[in-house]
Design an enzyme around this catalytic site. Structure first.
Site, mmCIF file in Angstrom:
data_model
loop_
_atom_site.group_PDB
_atom_site.id
_atom_site.type_symbol
_atom_site.label_atom_id
_atom_site.label_comp_id
_atom_site.label_asym_id
_atom_site.label_seq_id
_atom_site.Cartn_x
_atom_site.Cartn_y
_atom_site.Cartn_z
ATOM 1 N N LYS A 14 0.817 -1.219 0.000
ATOM 2 C CA LYS A 14 0.000 0.000 0.000
ATOM 3 C C LYS A 14 0.852 1.270 0.000
ATOM 4 C CE LYS A 14 -2.262 -0.827 3.801
ATOM 5 N NZ LYS A 14 -1.700 -2.119 4.236
ATOM 6 N N ARG A 89 -9.937 1.397 8.711
ATOM 7 C CA ARG A 89 -9.592 0.003 9.006
ATOM 8 C C ARG A 89 -10.636 -0.669 9.884
ATOM 9 N NH1 ARG A 89 -3.439 0.960 8.718
ATOM 10 N NH2 ARG A 89 -2.670 -1.126 8.337
ATOM 11 N N ARG A 128 11.294 -6.720 5.077
ATOM 12 C CA ARG A 128 11.313 -5.323 5.480
ATOM 13 C C ARG A 128 11.851 -5.170 6.901
ATOM 14 N NH1 ARG A 128 5.692 -2.230 5.316
ATOM 15 N NH2 ARG A 128 5.468 -3.142 7.368
ATOM 16 N N ARG A 134 11.524 -1.973 11.559
ATOM 17 C CA ARG A 134 10.278 -1.486 12.169
ATOM 18 C C ARG A 134 9.923 -2.381 13.342
ATOM 19 N NH1 ARG A 134 5.264 -0.047 8.196
ATOM 20 N NH2 ARG A 134 4.109 -1.205 9.775
ATOM 21 N N ARG A 145 -0.784 -8.771 13.235
ATOM 22 C CA ARG A 145 -1.299 -7.745 12.312
ATOM 23 C C ARG A 145 -2.124 -8.373 11.195
ATOM 24 N NH1 ARG A 145 4.084 -5.522 10.799
ATOM 25 N NH2 ARG A 145 3.051 -4.279 9.211
HETATM 26 P P1 ADP Z 1 0.721 -2.078 7.764
HETATM 27 O O1 ADP Z 1 -0.320 -1.881 6.724
HETATM 28 O O2 ADP Z 1 1.951 -2.712 7.240
HETATM 29 O O3 ADP Z 1 0.229 -2.753 9.018
HETATM 30 P P2 ADP Z 1 0.712 0.752 8.596
HETATM 31 O O4 ADP Z 1 1.883 1.619 8.530
HETATM 32 O O5 ADP Z 1 -0.449 1.095 7.732
HETATM 33 O O6 ADP Z 1 1.284 -0.683 8.260
HETATM 34 O O7 ADP Z 1 0.180 0.654 10.103
HETATM 35 C C1 ADP Z 1 1.051 0.395 11.175
HETATM 36 C C2 ADP Z 1 0.282 0.399 12.497
HETATM 37 O O8 ADP Z 1 -0.260 1.713 12.721
HETATM 38 C C3 ADP Z 1 -0.927 -0.526 12.571
HETATM 39 O O9 ADP Z 1 -0.575 -1.840 12.915
HETATM 40 C C4 ADP Z 1 -1.755 0.177 13.664
HETATM 41 O O10 ADP Z 1 -1.252 -0.069 14.953
HETATM 42 C C5 ADP Z 1 -1.530 1.638 13.357
HETATM 43 N N1 ADP Z 1 -2.580 2.144 12.424
HETATM 44 C C6 ADP Z 1 -2.390 2.597 11.165
HETATM 45 N N2 ADP Z 1 -3.549 2.978 10.604
HETATM 46 C C7 ADP Z 1 -4.512 2.744 11.535
HETATM 47 C C8 ADP Z 1 -5.925 2.897 11.557
HETATM 48 N N3 ADP Z 1 -6.612 3.388 10.504
HETATM 49 N N4 ADP Z 1 -6.583 2.557 12.692
HETATM 50 C C9 ADP Z 1 -5.929 2.090 13.755
HETATM 51 N N5 ADP Z 1 -4.614 1.890 13.797
HETATM 52 C C10 ADP Z 1 -3.897 2.207 12.698
#
Ligand code: ADP
Length: 193
Positions: A14, A89, A128, A134, A145
């Site tokens: 994404k 989400r 990654r 990370r 996740r």
């Molecule tokens: P990925 O898609 O690889 O999990 P992101 O960078 O999109 O990575 O998200 C990393 C973390 O940030 C998530 O696991 C969550 O803890 C938090 N996060 C990101 N976007 C949201 C969201 N819309 N609602 C709640 N938590 C979020």
């Protein structure tokens, strides 16, 4: 002018595609994950609250996330269009986004669903972990996740499918190849730069 959502499991690509599409359409890519990570780095109050959830692979509570997005979408650069990467989400976040758009008399143009099979997702996320370090790319947290995504976010796709908004895109292949597929699917819906 286009308003887009990018939905897909962790590791689907994404962030990478969001950057490409933002450049192509001249709109900001807004990643809630990036904004949270920046707040964690800067040790802001929001960052301190979010960190514990992120490190466990859980979602940050809707109240915090929704407020952050409402604020970000009110900024001048988001008035010409936007791409949201990683939001909404949860069902509650879908409702909030509907409300934000309704309040500003705007509507969503398309939802891009990026797919990849489970083995590929784990492979990419583990790779990654080595490159970027990370804190949520450890094997246990990666599994968490992926299951949180299946439980809470995958069902949202049906909500948007029922609104006729979803373009399902195969996320396997070269970055440019995947970007090309997305641009083609959006053009077929009447959206081009
Ligand atoms: P990925 O898609 O690889 O999990 P992101 O960078 O999109 O990575 O998200 C990393 C973390 O940030 C998530 O696991 C969550 O803890 C938090 N996060 C990101 N976007 C949201 C969201 N819309 N609602 C709640 N938590 C979020």
């Amino acid at each position: 002018m286009i308003r887009l959502l990018l939905i897909g499991p962790p590791g689907a690509g994404k962030g990478t595609q969001a950057a490409e599409l933002a450049k192509y359409f001249g709109i900001p890519a807004i990643s809630t994950g990036d904004i949270f990570r920046e707040n964690v780095r800067n040790e802001t109050e929001l960052g301190l609250k979010a960190k514990a959830f992120m490190d466990r692979g859980e979602y940050v509570p809707d109240s915090l996330t929704n407020e952050l997005v409402r604020d970000r979408l009110s900024k001048p650069d988001a008035q010409v269009g936007f791409l949201l990467d990683g939001f909404p989400r949860t069902i509650d976040q879908v409702t909030e986004l509907d409300q934000i758009l309704h309040d500003s008399n705007k509507k969503l143009d398309a939802v891009v669903q990026l797919t990849a099979d489970g083995d590929e997702l784990v492979r990419r996320l583990s790779g990654r972990a080595l490159e970027q370090g990370r804190s949520d790319d450890t094997p246990d947290v990666i599994q968490r996740r992926l299951s949180v995504y299946e439980e809470q976010t995958a069902p949202l796709i049906d909500v948007y499918v029922s609104r006729g908004a979803v373009a399902m895109i195969d996320g396997l292949g070269d970055v440019e190849e995947v970007t090309g597929r997305i641009i083609e699917a959006l053009a077929a819906r009447g959206f081009s730069k």
